[in-house]
Scaffold this motif. Structure first.
Motif, PDB file in Angstrom:
ATOM      1  N   VAL A 266      36.765  32.621  38.687  1.00 27.40           N
ATOM      2  CA  VAL A 266      35.329  32.348  38.552  1.00 27.40           C
ATOM      3  C   VAL A 266      34.983  32.596  37.093  1.00 27.40           C
ATOM      4  CG1 VAL A 266      33.019  32.934  39.343  1.00 27.40           C
ATOM      5  CG2 VAL A 266      34.955  33.051  40.936  1.00 27.40           C
TER       6      VAL A 266
ATOM      7  N   THR B 125      30.443  27.429  38.960  1.00 23.53           N
ATOM      8  CA  THR B 125      31.323  27.709  40.094  1.00 23.53           C
ATOM      9  C   THR B 125      30.613  28.477  41.203  1.00 23.53           C
ATOM     10  OG1 THR B 125      33.135  27.880  38.492  1.00 23.53           O
ATOM     11  CG2 THR B 125      33.599  28.644  40.709  1.00 23.53           C
ATOM     12  N   LEU B 126      29.625  29.268  40.860  1.00 25.23           N
ATOM     13  CA  LEU B 126      29.006  30.164  41.832  1.00 25.23           C
ATOM     14  C   LEU B 126      28.428  29.451  43.053  1.00 25.23           C
ATOM     15  CD1 LEU B 126      27.236  32.768  39.496  1.00 25.23           C
ATOM     16  CD2 LEU B 126      29.494  32.898  40.562  1.00 25.23           C
TER      17      LEU B 126
ATOM     18  N   LEU C  37      31.377  28.554  45.831  1.00 33.37           N
ATOM     19  CA  LEU C  37      32.506  29.468  45.950  1.00 33.37           C
ATOM     20  C   LEU C  37      33.235  29.328  47.285  1.00 33.37           C
ATOM     21  CD1 LEU C  37      31.277  32.807  44.338  1.00 33.37           C
ATOM     22  CD2 LEU C  37      33.139  31.344  43.569  1.00 33.37           C
TER      23      LEU C  37
ATOM     24  N   ALA D 266      39.724  35.650  44.555  1.00 27.95           N
ATOM     25  CA  ALA D 266      38.858  35.137  43.497  1.00 27.95           C
ATOM     26  C   ALA D 266      38.830  36.169  42.382  1.00 27.95           C
ATOM     27  CB  ALA D 266      37.451  34.880  44.025  1.00 27.95           C
TER      28      ALA D 266
ATOM     29  N   PHE E 272      37.424  37.237  38.550  1.00 28.29           N
ATOM     30  CA  PHE E 272      36.334  36.994  37.613  1.00 28.29           C
ATOM     31  C   PHE E 272      36.874  36.880  36.192  1.00 28.29           C
ATOM     32  CE2 PHE E 272      32.752  38.662  34.938  1.00 28.29           C
ATOM     33  CZ  PHE E 272      31.926  37.563  35.106  1.00 28.29           C
TER      34      PHE E 272
ATOM     35  N   TYR F  58      33.044  33.208  31.187  1.00 28.49           N
ATOM     36  CA  TYR F  58      31.750  33.243  31.869  1.00 28.49           C
ATOM     37  C   TYR F  58      30.630  33.640  30.916  1.00 28.49           C
ATOM     38  CZ  TYR F  58      28.215  34.021  35.415  1.00 28.49           C
ATOM     39  OH  TYR F  58      27.056  33.951  36.164  1.00 28.49           O
TER      40      TYR F  58
ATOM     41  N   MET G 278      29.961  36.764  44.080  1.00 28.26           N
ATOM     42  CA  MET G 278      31.302  36.643  44.646  1.00 28.26           C
ATOM     43  C   MET G 278      31.437  37.500  45.903  1.00 28.26           C
ATOM     44  SD  MET G 278      33.448  36.820  41.034  1.00 28.26           S
ATOM     45  CE  MET G 278      35.070  36.976  41.808  1.00 28.26           C
TER      46      MET G 278
END
Length: 385
Positions: free
Chosen positions: A214, A219-220, A223, A235, A237, A242, A267
């Protein structure tokens, strides 16, 4: 007054309940590595893990020789420091890396004339480690992103790597993990999955699960799309991509920025109850010099970020330098050891229908405590009851 509604079944309940169980299996926490080590593919060899462990152990021996130093550097209670110190040194000697990724993406770069050769080199290293019994419990590679407009390079690398390993070993060694970065478009998940299906048929492999990174705000919103077919394992981060994507200045591109907390909480919300593992990102720094003051400064900085992750429910993170292994394990061990006895007492009190130190725990809290104890035993290398 009692109202009788009859005995007719509620329409569609059984089907909906089965759907609930498939979406949210509430899988008990099993073993999850506390970190993932990323090594550029051109620098990876059969000796890399041992070399990282040797460097970390040497740093601990030189700059963290006594429990008192550990207590001072990491803010650990003096009574706890000895236990953490012993575990730390034993871990660095026996299993310094729990999870490793051979990186063909950002840490490797774009090398059209070299990548095929490094694929063969990495596969040969994995085969040698498998034969020697030195592969970490989890291992794998990160391929290039489809978002970089060259999916053919991504799948060529994965195909070449797995074909070489399976061809030489006869099977895919246990613990394989595959990282798919920069999932900016939902459609990339389906395209990647379709390629995996072809690859599995060609090599006779069981379905390959993968972890997404991510790394973009885009992308959020989708998910959970990665859950399709049960292939999504984790997943992770990506802090730097980001924070850059949302316009944070370089000095604010850090794991403990509130914007990163928001992304991680999204997430957690998306994957709650699904069994998908979550991992935090990394610190892109190493000691400024070999001087003790600089090594301690790096450890304090990294330790603060690891504690921040743990406090926010992220029990795994990325380590990018051998020095990070020292602070990673020191903080993780201190975190679990400090709370373990108190958590166990509260669970025992609940089972005996009494209070522990005046605390009236709810069933949901007890479930969390039981999970935390299982996770602590896993991280500490203790057997599960």
């Amino acid at each position: 007054m009692r109202v009788t509604v009859g005995h007719r079944p509620i329409t569609g309940f059984a089907q909906e309940y089965r759907l609930q169980q498939s979406r949210y299996p509430m899988t008990p926490a099993g073993w999850q590595p506390v970190h993932t080590v990323y090594v550029p593919a051109d620098r990876f060899s059969a000796e890399t893990v041992a070399e990282w462990g040797g460097q970390a152990l040497a740093l601990a021996g030189e700059h963290l020789a006594e429990p008192g130093q550990l207590a001072e550097v990491f803010g650990v209670d003096a009574d706890l420091a000895g236990r953490v110190h012993r575990r730390l040194l034993a871990k660095l000697a026996a299993e310094p890396v729990e999870d490793v990724r051979i990186d063909f993406e950002d840490g490797y770069g774009v090398r059209p004339d070299d990548e095929d050769g490094h694929v063969e080199q990495a596969a040969a290293a994995v085969v040698a480690m498998h034969a020697a019994g030195t592969l970490p419990r989890r291992w794998g590679l990160r391929v290039k992103s489809f978002a970089d407009a060259d999916p053919e390079r991504s799948v060529r690398t994965l195909d070449g790597f797995l074909t070489e390993v399976v061809g030489r070993v006869g099977t895919l060694p246990r613990g394989f993990a595959l990282t798919f970065p920069k999932v900016v478009m939902e459609g990339y998940l389906g395209q990647f999955t379709a390629f995996l299906e072809e690859l599995e048929k060609g090599l006779g492999l069981d379905p390959l699960r993968f972890e997404i990174q991510v790394e973009a705000p885009q992308t959020l919103p989708f998910l959970r799309a990665g859950l399709a077919g049960g292939r999504l394992a984790a997943a992770h981060f990506g802090v730097f991509d980001y924070t850059a994507a949302i316009g944070l200045p370089p000095h604010e591109q850090r794991l403990d920025h509130p914007a990163c907390d928001h992304a991680r909480h999204v997430m957690q919300t998306a994957f709650a109850g699904t069994g998908v593992e979550l991992s935090d990102g990394s610190l892109a720094a190493s000691p400024a010099s070999a001087a003790t003051a600089d090594v301690h400064a790096l450890w304090r900085r990294h330790a603060a970020l690891v504690r921040h992750s743990l406090a926010h429910g992220f029990h795994q993170g990325w380590d990018m330098h051998p020095s990070h292994l020292v602070s990673r394990f020191a903080v993780v061990y201190a975190f679990h050891l400090a709370a373990y006895d108190g958590y166990a007492a509260r669970v025992a009190a609940w089972e005996q229908q009494r209070q522990a130190d005046g605390v009236m725990d709810e069933p949901a809290t007890i479930r969390t405590l039981v999970t935390a104890l299982a996770r602590a035993r896993s991280a500490l290398g203790e057997p599960q009851p």
